[in-house]
Design a protein around this motif. Structure first.
Motif, short mmCIF file in Angstrom:
data_model
loop_
_atom_site.label_atom_id
_atom_site.label_comp_id
_atom_site.label_asym_id
_atom_site.label_seq_id
_atom_site.Cartn_x
_atom_site.Cartn_y
_atom_site.Cartn_z
N ILE A 56 -8.03 -7.11 -15.99
CA ILE A 56 -6.79 -7.09 -16.76
C ILE A 56 -6.86 -5.93 -17.75
N GLU A 57 -5.82 -5.14 -17.80
CA GLU A 57 -5.80 -4.01 -18.73
C GLU A 57 -5.76 -4.53 -20.17
N MET A 58 -6.75 -4.13 -20.96
CA MET A 58 -6.73 -4.49 -22.39
C MET A 58 -7.76 -3.65 -23.14
N THR A 59 -7.43 -3.39 -24.40
CA THR A 59 -8.34 -2.67 -25.28
C THR A 59 -9.26 -3.67 -25.97
N ASN A 60 -10.23 -3.14 -26.72
CA ASN A 60 -11.12 -4.03 -27.47
C ASN A 60 -10.34 -4.86 -28.49
N ALA A 61 -9.34 -4.24 -29.12
CA ALA A 61 -8.53 -4.96 -30.09
C ALA A 61 -7.76 -6.10 -29.42
N GLN A 62 -7.20 -5.82 -28.23
CA GLN A 62 -6.47 -6.85 -27.51
C GLN A 62 -7.40 -7.97 -27.03
N PHE A 63 -8.63 -7.60 -26.66
CA PHE A 63 -9.60 -8.63 -26.31
C PHE A 63 -9.89 -9.52 -27.53
N GLY A 64 -9.90 -8.91 -28.71
CA GLY A 64 -10.07 -9.70 -29.93
C GLY A 64 -8.92 -10.68 -30.13
N TYR A 65 -7.69 -10.24 -29.81
CA TYR A 65 -6.53 -11.14 -29.93
C TYR A 65 -6.65 -12.30 -28.93
N VAL A 66 -7.12 -11.99 -27.72
CA VAL A 66 -7.32 -13.05 -26.72
C VAL A 66 -8.34 -14.07 -27.22
N THR A 67 -9.43 -13.56 -27.77
CA THR A 67 -10.45 -14.45 -28.32
C THR A 67 -9.89 -15.30 -29.45
N ALA A 68 -9.09 -14.67 -30.31
CA ALA A 68 -8.51 -15.39 -31.45
C ALA A 68 -7.50 -16.44 -31.00
N GLY A 69 -6.90 -16.26 -29.81
CA GLY A 69 -5.93 -17.24 -29.32
C GLY A 69 -6.53 -18.64 -29.23
N PHE A 70 -7.79 -18.72 -28.85
CA PHE A 70 -8.47 -20.01 -28.75
C PHE A 70 -8.59 -20.66 -30.12
N THR A 71 -8.94 -19.88 -31.13
CA THR A 71 -9.11 -20.44 -32.46
C THR A 71 -7.77 -20.80 -33.11
N VAL A 72 -6.74 -20.00 -32.84
CA VAL A 72 -5.40 -20.35 -33.35
C VAL A 72 -4.95 -21.68 -32.76
N GLY A 73 -5.16 -21.84 -31.44
CA GLY A 73 -4.81 -23.10 -30.80
C GLY A 73 -5.60 -24.26 -31.38
N GLY A 74 -6.88 -24.04 -31.66
CA GLY A 74 -7.69 -25.09 -32.26
C GLY A 74 -7.18 -25.51 -33.63
N SER A 118 -1.97 -10.40 -17.33
CA SER A 118 -1.87 -9.53 -18.50
C SER A 118 -2.57 -10.21 -19.66
N TRP A 119 -2.92 -9.42 -20.67
CA TRP A 119 -3.66 -10.01 -21.77
C TRP A 119 -2.83 -11.01 -22.58
N PRO A 120 -1.49 -10.85 -22.74
CA PRO A 120 -0.75 -11.90 -23.45
C PRO A 120 -0.79 -13.25 -22.73
N ILE A 121 -0.73 -13.23 -21.39
CA ILE A 121 -0.81 -14.49 -20.64
C ILE A 121 -2.20 -15.09 -20.76
N LEU A 122 -3.22 -14.23 -20.73
CA LEU A 122 -4.59 -14.72 -20.92
C LEU A 122 -4.73 -15.35 -22.31
N ALA A 123 -4.13 -14.70 -23.31
CA ALA A 123 -4.17 -15.25 -24.68
C ALA A 123 -3.43 -16.57 -24.75
N LEU A 124 -2.32 -16.71 -23.99
CA LEU A 124 -1.59 -17.97 -23.96
C LEU A 124 -2.47 -19.09 -23.40
N GLY A 125 -3.19 -18.79 -22.32
CA GLY A 125 -4.11 -19.78 -21.77
C GLY A 125 -5.17 -20.19 -22.77
N ARG A 126 -5.69 -19.21 -23.50
CA ARG A 126 -6.68 -19.52 -24.54
C ARG A 126 -6.07 -20.38 -25.64
N LEU A 127 -4.81 -20.09 -25.99
CA LEU A 127 -4.12 -20.87 -27.01
C LEU A 127 -3.99 -22.34 -26.58
N LEU A 128 -3.57 -22.56 -25.33
CA LEU A 128 -3.41 -23.93 -24.83
C LEU A 128 -4.74 -24.67 -24.82
#
Length: 497
Positions: A56-74, A118-128
């Protein structure tokens, strides 16, 4: 002088219920670490043409957002408990139903991650998945406390942290395997495994029991879980068999004489999450009960935030990247360095797993106790963080790896398990639901903050970043030494048979 008292005998059904409960926190641990070893396999600099692409195309910053999605969901999930209490009883037990909802969120989150293009969808999965984990972390400590015999609540409570560590270990092992190879879409199997575990918990839920304190007949439920056997002992040992909760002594229930403090949904609450927060921030003289609630709530907030701000997730989330940076100056190829970093990351997780066992017998106040374990934990982490900073500044790969291992071992010895274990002990059981939500929400808030700022701090400060964690861990040590106390009592009425 000797007399006869009763020793608990656990049933096979008790083991099944405990296993069913901790599957929820296993998935939390799995979610915490699943992306760490997969970063190289799932990220790529060029656009990914479809949801089944290898990366999935993503920068290091976007990977950080994906990682943070899990904690926001928590964070969101941890605040859902009190609002859900009004509707969950229609499904049976509010605690049991909450764990079922946690499983549903985890199934959805795992499948969304598996098919993300895409990274936003990956972040959504992490959020859920994070929402499911937030609910689980709020429920599981109190559930384990409530189904356990009073004399074993400490040892059984540690299983909450053990399940988290096993989840982290399994996720790391899968990432190091061929599932984490670059150029392959096999990494998508990892979130599917997470969804499958949550599905297994859902399928087993009809066979699990209600949380005893959610039932009108809690003693009849507990009799299915454990029995008591006569045992000869002296009066001194019997007096110390059952100990008072931390900071706040509980009075026996008026109707049963029970002093069981592990209920998550027992008497009507006197405080909401926000009223507890206001109380914790209040300064001035309060009456006896309110003052004890304030003290307990403050310690819950402090220990839950301390667990995250200690820096452990900076290691668990980014250990592969940290070690890869240190190994760059070793003269090897980037591919070899990345592979070595992954293997060391797996070794760190193994240490985290193994070091979860020693505190189980030591957590009893007759041995080492909660306070000393917290002191050992925070002190070890402070020294290790200092050593890690010096190692990173000098590009010393072996000392850096050793420092990360001792840092993780120190965390496992106390700050890993004890904040969850003492959460239902610090306040009267009438406010445990709100206190649990508040404490876990603070835990997730600290987690979110750390996941968002660590990489920018690391890029800006380099090896100096772990000096910050050394200072934080030193503050934790000083605060625990000065303000944390456990008050054993010599005689309380036991639960009637």
């Amino acid at each position: 002088m000797t007399n006869t008292h009763r020793r608990p005998s656990l049933t096979g059904f008790f083991a099944f219920v405990v296993l069913w409960v901790i599957l929820a926190t296993f998935n939390f641990g799995f979610g915490t670490s699943e992306l760490n070893p997969l970063q190289g396999a799932l990220t790529c600099p060029s656009p990914a043409p479809s949801s089944t692409s290898t990366c999935i195309e993503m920068t290091n910053a976007q990977f950080g957002y994906v990682t943070a999605g899990f904690t926001v969901g928590g964070f969101v999930g941890s605040l859902c408990l009190s609002p859900l209490k009004a509707v969950l009883p229609i499904l049976g037990s509010s605690s049991k139903a909450a764990l079922i909802l946690s499983g549903l969120w985890n199934v959805a989150g795992g499948l969304v991650q598996a098919y993300a293009g895409s990274w936003p969808i990956l972040a959504l999965g992490r959020l859920l998945m994070g929402i499911g984990s937030g609910i689980a972390l709020t429920i599981v400590p109190g559930f384990l406390n409530d189904i356990s015999p009073p004399a074993l609540q400490g040892s059984i409570g540690v299983l909450n942290q053990l399940s988290i560590v096993i989840g982290i270990l399994v996720a790391q092992a899968l990432g190091v395997s061929s599932l984490g190879d670059k150029g392959s879409n096999r990494w998508r199997i990892v979130p599917v495994i997470s969804a499958a575990i949550a599905l297994a918990q859902l399928l087993l839920s009809p066979f699990a029991i209600e949380c005893p304190s959610d039932s009108k007949e809690p003693d009849s439920i507990r009799k299915k879980l454990w029995k008591t056997e006569p045992q000869e002992s002296n009066g001194h040992d019997q007096a110390r068999e059952v100990e008072e909760p931390l900071l706040t002594p509980e009075e026996p229930d008026a109707d049963t004489g029970s002093n069981h403090s592990g209920s998550l949904h027992s008497p009507p609450e006197k405080h909401s999450v926000f009223s507890l927060l206001r109380l914790a921030l209040t300064f001035g003289t309060l009456n006896g009960e309110e003052d004890e609630i304030r003290k307990g709530t403050r310690m819950i907030i402090f220990t839950q935030m301390a667990q995250q701000l200690s820096g452990i997730n900076a290691v668990l989330y980014y250990s592969t990247g940290i070690l890869s940076d240190v190994l760059k100056n070793g003269g090897g190829s980037k591919e070899d360095d990345d592979k070595t970093a992954k293997l060391i990351g797996l070794g760190i997780t193994v240490v985290n797993f193994l070091m979860t066992f020693p505190p189980i017998p030591l957590i009893d106040e007759r041995r080492v106790g909660r306070k000393r374990l917290l002191q050992i934990s925070s002190g070890t982490m402070a020294i290790s963080a200092l050593a890690l900073s010096l190692s990173m500044l000098n590009s010393a790969s072996v000392p850096a790896a050793v420092s990360i291992v001792t840092f993780t071992a120190g965390f496992s010895a106390g700050l890993g398990a004890i904040p969850f274990l003492i959460l239902p002990e610090l306040v009267p059981r009438s406010v445990i639901p709100s206190a649990s939500s508040l404490g876990i929400a603070c835990n997730w808030l600290a987690n979110i903050t750390l996941s968002l700022i660590f990489l920018p701090l690391k890029d800006a400060l380099g090896g100096y970043v772990f000096f910050i964690f050394a200072a934080i861990d030193a503050i934790i040590f000083i605060t625990i030494t000065g303000y944390y106390r456990y008050k054993p009592i010599s005689n309380i009425r036991s639960r009637p048979e």
